[in-house]
Design a protein around this motif. Structure first.
Motif, PDB file in Angstrom:
ATOM      1  N   LEU A   6       1.008  -1.164  -0.028  1.00 39.33           N
ATOM      2  CA  LEU A   6       0.010  -0.095   0.242  1.00 39.33           C
ATOM      3  C   LEU A   6       0.977   1.412  -0.072  1.00 39.33           C
ATOM      4  O   LEU A   6       1.908   1.147   0.450  1.00 39.33           O
ATOM      5  CB  LEU A   6      -0.873   0.011   1.105  1.00 39.33           C
ATOM      6  N   PRO A 107      -7.640  -1.008  -2.726  1.00 41.54           N
ATOM      7  CA  PRO A 107      -7.979  -2.121  -1.643  1.00 41.54           C
ATOM      8  C   PRO A 107      -9.746  -2.343  -1.898  1.00 41.54           C
ATOM      9  O   PRO A 107     -10.354  -1.481  -2.256  1.00 41.54           O
ATOM     10  CB  PRO A 107      -7.810  -1.386  -0.429  1.00 41.54           C
ATOM     11  N   THR A 112      -9.826   0.775   4.177  1.00 46.89           N
ATOM     12  CA  THR A 112      -8.402   1.036   3.617  1.00 46.89           C
ATOM     13  C   THR A 112      -8.700   1.843   2.470  1.00 46.89           C
ATOM     14  O   THR A 112      -7.674   2.819   2.022  1.00 46.89           O
ATOM     15  CB  THR A 112      -7.790  -0.227   3.564  1.00 46.89           C
ATOM     16  N   ARG A 113      -9.706   1.796   1.559  1.00 46.88           N
ATOM     17  CA  ARG A 113      -9.644   2.403   0.430  1.00 46.88           C
ATOM     18  C   ARG A 113     -10.046   3.815   0.592  1.00 46.88           C
ATOM     19  O   ARG A 113      -9.504   4.805  -0.165  1.00 46.88           O
ATOM     20  CB  ARG A 113     -10.968   2.001  -0.435  1.00 46.88           C
TER      21      ARG A 113
END
Length: 180
Positions: A6, A107, A112-113
């Motif tokens: 990430l 994601p 998380t996105r």
């Protein structure tokens, strides 16, 4: 980012890298076949590019430096190569117009996105492949040597060597032609 972890695309180093790529893309996309600067621009834009590769303008990239193009590759007009991770295109492969090769991903988890973080997965295309116009290769796929991707196909999974796939999602086609 390159390792598939990430990352934040707004990172100042990545923004600078994209600006560099945009400047080189603009210069390359303003050239025509036969212009002396074309080879130098591709060499500056891509991580590696064989001198005899043919890349028709316009071409679009994120960073450029993660793209590696081998001997005798042909990319037709309007290809998009989103290279947050490596894109490797094997010798003799032909890529039709408006093909998208997309290593960038997001994601699936909504929290998380929402954080703005992204990730990517490398794409590898073997030797002597044929990728039809407007096909889309999604993050993480490997296309084996001598494979054929039908025009407009959406490739979501690896393609075995010598296999022809088509459709959305792309699936192997069964040939009724006798083996020669």
């Amino acid at each position: 980012m390159i390792a598939g972890e990430l990352y934040l695309p707004g990172d100042s180093e990545l923004v600078a890298d994209r600006k560099r790529a945009q400047s080189l893309m603009r210069a390359y996309n303003d050239t025509i076949m036969g212009d002396a600067a074309r080879g130098d621009l591709l060499a500056a834009l891509f991580g590696s590019c064989a001198a005899d590769a043919a890349v028709r303008a316009p071409v679009y990239v994120d960073y450029g430096y993660n793209i590696h193009i081998e001997h005798g590759v042909f990319l037709n007009y309007g290809c998009v190569l989103l290279d947050v991770c490596a894109i490797r295109i094997g010798a003799g492969t032909q890529v039709g117009p408006a093909v998208q090769i997309l290593t960038a991903d997001h994601p699936r988890d909504p929290e998380t996105r929402a954080s703005g973080r992204e990730f990517g997965r490398a794409i590898s295309i073997g030797r002597n492949c044929w990728i039809g116009g407007a096909a889309i290769l999604l993050p993480g796929v490997t296309v084996g040597d001598d494979a054929v991707i039908g025009a407009g196909a959406v490739v979501t999974r690896d393609v075995a060597p010598g296999t022809t796939v088509a459709g959305n999602p792309a699936r192997p086609l069964v040939s009724s032609a006798p083996n020669a």
